[in-house]
Motif scaffolding. Structure first.
Motif, mmCIF file in Angstrom:
data_model
loop_
_atom_site.group_PDB
_atom_site.id
_atom_site.type_symbol
_atom_site.label_atom_id
_atom_site.label_comp_id
_atom_site.label_asym_id
_atom_site.label_seq_id
_atom_site.Cartn_x
_atom_site.Cartn_y
_atom_site.Cartn_z
ATOM 1 N N HIS A 1 -0.387 1.247 7.491
ATOM 2 C CA HIS A 1 -0.778 0.155 6.598
ATOM 3 C C HIS A 1 -2.070 0.535 5.869
ATOM 4 O O HIS A 1 -2.172 0.403 4.639
ATOM 5 N N ASN B 1 -2.499 1.361 1.775
ATOM 6 C CA ASN B 1 -3.429 0.571 0.963
ATOM 7 C C ASN B 1 -4.452 1.466 0.279
ATOM 8 O O ASN B 1 -4.778 1.280 -0.896
ATOM 9 N N ARG B 2 -4.932 2.454 1.007
ATOM 10 C CA ARG B 2 -5.964 3.340 0.469
ATOM 11 C C ARG B 2 -5.426 4.279 -0.605
ATOM 12 O O ARG B 2 -6.041 4.452 -1.659
ATOM 13 N N PHE C 1 -1.245 1.533 -2.693
ATOM 14 C CA PHE C 1 -1.069 0.142 -3.080
ATOM 15 C C PHE C 1 -2.276 -0.413 -3.839
ATOM 16 O O PHE C 1 -2.115 -1.020 -4.909
ATOM 17 N N GLU C 2 -3.480 -0.218 -3.313
ATOM 18 C CA GLU C 2 -4.662 -0.738 -3.999
ATOM 19 C C GLU C 2 -4.950 0.008 -5.303
ATOM 20 O O GLU C 2 -5.172 -0.634 -6.341
ATOM 21 N N LEU D 1 0.765 -6.785 -2.426
ATOM 22 C CA LEU D 1 1.190 -6.457 -1.072
ATOM 23 C C LEU D 1 2.470 -7.176 -0.671
ATOM 24 O O LEU D 1 3.206 -6.692 0.195
ATOM 25 N N THR E 1 5.456 -4.990 -0.795
ATOM 26 C CA THR E 1 5.450 -3.814 0.073
ATOM 27 C C THR E 1 5.909 -4.208 1.471
ATOM 28 O O THR E 1 5.708 -5.343 1.915
#
Length: 251
Positions: free
Chosen positions: A81, A85-86, A89-90, A96, A99
């Motif tokens: 996760h 995100n790192r 996604f971000e 989110l 996802t």
């Protein structure tokens, strides 16, 4: 099976990112299966860069990750996760809620596997799965000996896999012994698959996939021989054992 040779990891990452960018851009809705690990980091970086230059329409993009460690909370820096995100996604700005990653803290991991499979089916299956490959040939966390008929399931990680991933943890003892992984049967149902392989430690697995004669559960990556739309991105080190590599590499 199409094989795309790259000079090095950087070129491989750019080639794969362009491929996936064009795949997503050509469809109003797309469902992707996504990997983690060291190899995809450059690919994600390049995909984000392409998006910044010419933004994709993300409202129709849904993702399902291949795996997650059991026992790690989402906020743990070693969880997938956190990784996603790192690295994607971000930076991409992907909401989110679009996802999906297995819940590594599920009280009933087997029920979580079933839930994950049902969620994939609810979205109509996977349009494209992006894979890395382990030095022992695992795809996702499907270790040698895993049946090709398995769907999302709980797996006990091979010691070689734990040792390979120990560099991301304070010590080998901190590496989880189990994970939830998308099964090979689920992966093979995707419309299309791409595989990223970089470095000399992946050369034997690549050989078994491309020039080996057997489809065998001892080398899970060989299951991809059964799919008719597979594209493999290799750098020179990963292609080192292939007899045809010298003639077909990129200049």
């Amino acid at each position: 099976m199409e094989i795309i040779y790259a000079r090095d990891y950087e070129q491989l990452s750019k080639q794969a990112a362009r491929y996936v960018y064009q795949f997503v851009a050509s469809r109003p809705k797309v469902t992707l299966g996504l990997p983690t690990g060291e190899t995809p980091i450059g690919f994600y970086r390049e995909l984000v860069a392409l998006h910044r230059d010419n933004q994709l329409q993300l409202d129709g993009m849904v993702t399902f990750n291949l795996d997650e460690y059991l026992g790690l909370p989402p906020q743990s820096p070693q969880s997938y996760h956190f990784y996603m995100n790192r690295h994607l996604f971000e930076p991409l700005g992907l909401p989110l809620e679009q996802t999906h990653i297995p819940n590594g803290l599920a009280k009933d991991p087997e029920a979580e596997c079933q839930r994950y499979e049902e969620e994939i089916r609810r979205h109509g299956g996977l349009d494209l799965v992006i894979l890395g490959v382990g030095r022992n040939g695992h795809i996702g966390f499907n270790e040698p000996g895993t049946s090709f008929d398995r769907r999302t399931h709980v797996v006990t990680l091979a010691e070689s896999t734990r040792q390979a991933n120990a560099r991301f943890f304070p010590s080998l003892e901190d590496v989880p012994t189990q994970a939830i992984t998308m099964g090979i049967a689920t992966i093979l149902e995707a419309d299309e698959i791409i595989l990223l392989a970089s470095g000399s430690t992946k050369a034997e697995a690549v050989y078994h996939l491309i020039e080996g004669h057997k489809v065998t559960e001892q080398w899970p990556v060989t299951a991809l021989k059964r799919h008719d739309r597979v594209t493999v991105f290799l750098d020179r080190e990963a292609a080192a054992l292939l007899s045809t590599a010298k003639e077909t590499r990129s200049p």
